[in-house]
Write a protein that holds these residues in place. Structure first.
Motif, PDB file in Angstrom:
ATOM      1  N   UNK A   1       0.820  -1.211   0.000  1.00 31.40           N
ATOM      2  CA  UNK A   1       0.000   0.000   0.000  1.00 31.40           C
ATOM      3  C   UNK A   1       0.855   1.263   0.000  1.00 31.40           C
ATOM      4  N   UNK A   2       1.967   1.213   0.694  1.00 31.08           N
ATOM      5  CA  UNK A   2       2.818   2.387   0.832  1.00 31.08           C
ATOM      6  C   UNK A   2       3.506   2.834  -0.440  1.00 31.08           C
ATOM      7  N   UNK A   3       3.712   1.935  -1.380  1.00 33.74           N
ATOM      8  CA  UNK A   3       4.418   2.321  -2.604  1.00 33.74           C
ATOM      9  C   UNK A   3       3.709   1.899  -3.892  1.00 33.74           C
ATOM     10  N   UNK A   4       2.475   1.455  -3.801  1.00 36.21           N
ATOM     11  CA  UNK A   4       1.746   1.018  -5.004  1.00 36.21           C
ATOM     12  C   UNK A   4       1.596   2.157  -6.005  1.00 36.21           C
ATOM     13  N   UNK A   5       1.282   3.353  -5.523  1.00 34.03           N
ATOM     14  CA  UNK A   5       1.104   4.475  -6.437  1.00 34.03           C
ATOM     15  C   UNK A   5       2.428   4.822  -7.121  1.00 34.03           C
ATOM     16  N   UNK A   6       3.523   4.849  -6.364  1.00 36.36           N
ATOM     17  CA  UNK A   6       4.830   5.131  -6.952  1.00 36.36           C
ATOM     18  C   UNK A   6       5.257   4.064  -7.942  1.00 36.36           C
ATOM     19  N   UNK A   7       4.932   2.822  -7.639  1.00 36.38           N
ATOM     20  CA  UNK A   7       5.244   1.719  -8.559  1.00 36.38           C
ATOM     21  C   UNK A   7       4.469   1.891  -9.860  1.00 36.38           C
ATOM     22  N   UNK A   8       3.195   2.226  -9.755  1.00 38.99           N
ATOM     23  CA  UNK A   8       2.378   2.438 -10.955  1.00 38.99           C
ATOM     24  C   UNK A   8       2.941   3.594 -11.776  1.00 38.99           C
ATOM     25  N   UNK A   9       3.310   4.683 -11.120  1.00 38.22           N
ATOM     26  CA  UNK A   9       3.848   5.840 -11.844  1.00 38.22           C
ATOM     27  C   UNK A   9       5.150   5.492 -12.553  1.00 38.22           C
ATOM     28  N   UNK A  10       5.969   4.679 -11.929  1.00 37.97           N
ATOM     29  CA  UNK A  10       7.218   4.273 -12.566  1.00 37.97           C
ATOM     30  C   UNK A  10       6.944   3.407 -13.797  1.00 37.97           C
ATOM     31  N   UNK A  11       6.023   2.485 -13.676  1.00 33.89           N
ATOM     32  CA  UNK A  11       5.657   1.654 -14.829  1.00 33.89           C
ATOM     33  C   UNK A  11       5.056   2.515 -15.943  1.00 33.89           C
ATOM     34  N   UNK A  12       4.203   3.456 -15.577  1.00 36.02           N
ATOM     35  CA  UNK A  12       3.567   4.313 -16.572  1.00 36.02           C
ATOM     36  C   UNK A  12       4.581   5.224 -17.264  1.00 36.02           C
ATOM     37  N   UNK A  13       5.632   5.620 -16.561  1.00 34.26           N
ATOM     38  CA  UNK A  13       6.672   6.455 -17.170  1.00 34.26           C
ATOM     39  C   UNK A  13       7.349   5.728 -18.329  1.00 34.26           C
ATOM     40  N   UNK A  14       7.412   4.419 -18.253  1.00 31.55           N
ATOM     41  CA  UNK A  14       8.031   3.630 -19.322  1.00 31.55           C
ATOM     42  C   UNK A  14       7.215   3.676 -20.606  1.00 31.55           C
ATOM     43  N   UNK A  15       5.982   4.132 -20.524  1.00 36.55           N
ATOM     44  CA  UNK A  15       5.126   4.205 -21.711  1.00 36.55           C
ATOM     45  C   UNK A  15       5.469   5.403 -22.591  1.00 36.55           C
ATOM     46  N   UNK A  16       6.347   6.264 -22.134  1.00 37.53           N
ATOM     47  CA  UNK A  16       6.688   7.466 -22.908  1.00 37.53           C
ATOM     48  C   UNK A  16       7.307   7.145 -24.261  1.00 37.53           C
ATOM     49  N   UNK A  17       7.869   5.950 -24.401  1.00 36.61           N
ATOM     50  CA  UNK A  17       8.465   5.547 -25.688  1.00 36.61           C
ATOM     51  C   UNK A  17       7.487   4.736 -26.535  1.00 36.61           C
ATOM     52  N   UNK A  18       6.248   4.613 -26.089  1.00 35.43           N
ATOM     53  CA  UNK A  18       5.188   3.909 -26.817  1.00 35.43           C
ATOM     54  C   UNK A  18       5.592   2.484 -27.207  1.00 35.43           C
ATOM     55  N   UNK A  19       5.937   1.659 -26.237  1.00 33.15           N
ATOM     56  CA  UNK A  19       6.360   0.296 -26.566  1.00 33.15           C
ATOM     57  C   UNK A  19       5.190  -0.582 -26.985  1.00 33.15           C
ATOM     58  N   UNK A  20       5.520  -1.642 -27.710  1.00 36.89           N
ATOM     59  CA  UNK A  20       4.519  -2.663 -28.027  1.00 36.89           C
ATOM     60  C   UNK A  20       4.231  -3.502 -26.788  1.00 36.89           C
ATOM     61  N   UNK A  21       5.281  -3.733 -25.996  1.00 43.58           N
ATOM     62  CA  UNK A  21       5.190  -4.565 -24.801  1.00 43.58           C
ATOM     63  C   UNK A  21       5.857  -3.845 -23.638  1.00 43.58           C
ATOM     64  N   UNK A  22       5.159  -3.799 -22.516  1.00 48.35           N
ATOM     65  CA  UNK A  22       5.718  -3.325 -21.258  1.00 48.35           C
ATOM     66  C   UNK A  22       5.855  -4.545 -20.365  1.00 48.35           C
ATOM     67  N   UNK A  23       7.079  -4.912 -20.063  1.00 51.25           N
ATOM     68  CA  UNK A  23       7.342  -6.094 -19.241  1.00 51.25           C
ATOM     69  C   UNK A  23       7.694  -5.671 -17.826  1.00 51.25           C
ATOM     70  N   UNK A  24       6.942  -6.168 -16.860  1.00 49.37           N
ATOM     71  CA  UNK A  24       7.257  -5.962 -15.452  1.00 49.37           C
ATOM     72  C   UNK A  24       7.997  -7.203 -14.971  1.00 49.37           C
ATOM     73  N   UNK A  25       9.292  -7.060 -14.766  1.00 47.66           N
ATOM     74  CA  UNK A  25      10.143  -8.157 -14.310  1.00 47.66           C
ATOM     75  C   UNK A  25      10.141  -8.139 -12.784  1.00 47.66           C
ATOM     76  N   UNK A  26       9.561  -9.163 -12.183  1.00 42.20           N
ATOM     77  CA  UNK A  26       9.367  -9.199 -10.735  1.00 42.20           C
ATOM     78  C   UNK A  26      10.377 -10.081 -10.008  1.00 42.20           C
ATOM     79  N   UNK A  27      11.481 -10.427 -10.652  1.00 42.08           N
ATOM     80  CA  UNK A  27      12.447 -11.347 -10.049  1.00 42.08           C
ATOM     81  C   UNK A  27      12.979 -10.880  -8.702  1.00 42.08           C
ATOM     82  N   UNK A  28      13.048  -9.572  -8.474  1.00 41.32           N
ATOM     83  CA  UNK A  28      13.601  -9.055  -7.224  1.00 41.32           C
ATOM     84  C   UNK A  28      12.535  -8.589  -6.236  1.00 41.32           C
ATOM     85  N   UNK A  29      11.261  -8.865  -6.532  1.00 42.17           N
ATOM     86  CA  UNK A  29      10.191  -8.497  -5.604  1.00 42.17           C
ATOM     87  C   UNK A  29      10.108  -9.579  -4.529  1.00 42.17           C
TER      88      UNK A  29
END
Length: 112
Positions: free
Chosen positions: A27-55
Motif C-alpha cells: 500500500x505504501x508504494x503502489x502508487x509510486x510503482x504504478x507511476x514508474x511503470x507508466x513512465x516507461x510508456x513514454x516511448x510507446x512500446x509494443x510490450x511493457x514487461x514488469x520483471x518481478x524477479x527481485x520483488x
C-alpha cells in the motif's frame, strides 16, 4: 537508496520495455510503482514487461499498481506482461485475479 529499486531497459526488438521491480510492493508504494511503470510508456512500446524477479513480497494493496497500469493501457496497443514472479508474488497475482486481466503472463501460466 531509493524506496523503490527500479531498473528500466529498452530492447531494440519492436518496442519492448522492461521494468525490473524489487523489494516489497504494498500500500505504501503502489502508487509510486504504478507511476514508474507508466513512465516507461513514454516511448510507446509494443510490450511493457514488469520483471518481478527481485520483488520479495506483493500485498493485495500493492496489486493496485498493476491494475492502474492495465486501466491506462486499455486505450493503447501496448500490452503488459509480468515475468519472473516468485511463489508468493505469483500466488498473490492469482488471488486478486490479476493474472486473468493480463494478456500474456509469462511464468504465471499455472496456478500456484
Amino acid at each position: 537508496m531509493s524506496p523503490w529499486p527500479f531498473h528500466r531497459r529498452h530492447r531494440p526488438d519492436g518496442g519492448h520495455v522492461v521494468v525490473r521491480l524489487g523489494g516489497d510492493i504494498d500500500k505504501g508504494n503502489a502508487e509510486g510503482t504504478a507511476q514508474h511503470l507508466l513512465a516507461a510508456l513514454s516511448v510507446h512500446p509494443d510490450v511493457l514487461e514488469a520483471d518481478l524477479r527481485d520483488v520479495r513480497h506483493l500485498s493485495a494493496d500493492g496489486c493496485l499498481a498493476f491494475f492502474t497500469v492495465l486501466r491506462t493501457l486499455r486505450s493503447t496497443p501496448t500490452r503488459l506482461i509480468v515475468t519472473h514472479a516468485g511463489p508468493q508474488v505469483r500466488a498473490m497475482l492469482f488471488q486478486v485475479g490479476l493474472v486473468r486481466a493480463l494478456r500474456g503472463a509469462h511464468n504465471l501460466s499455472e496456478e500456484p
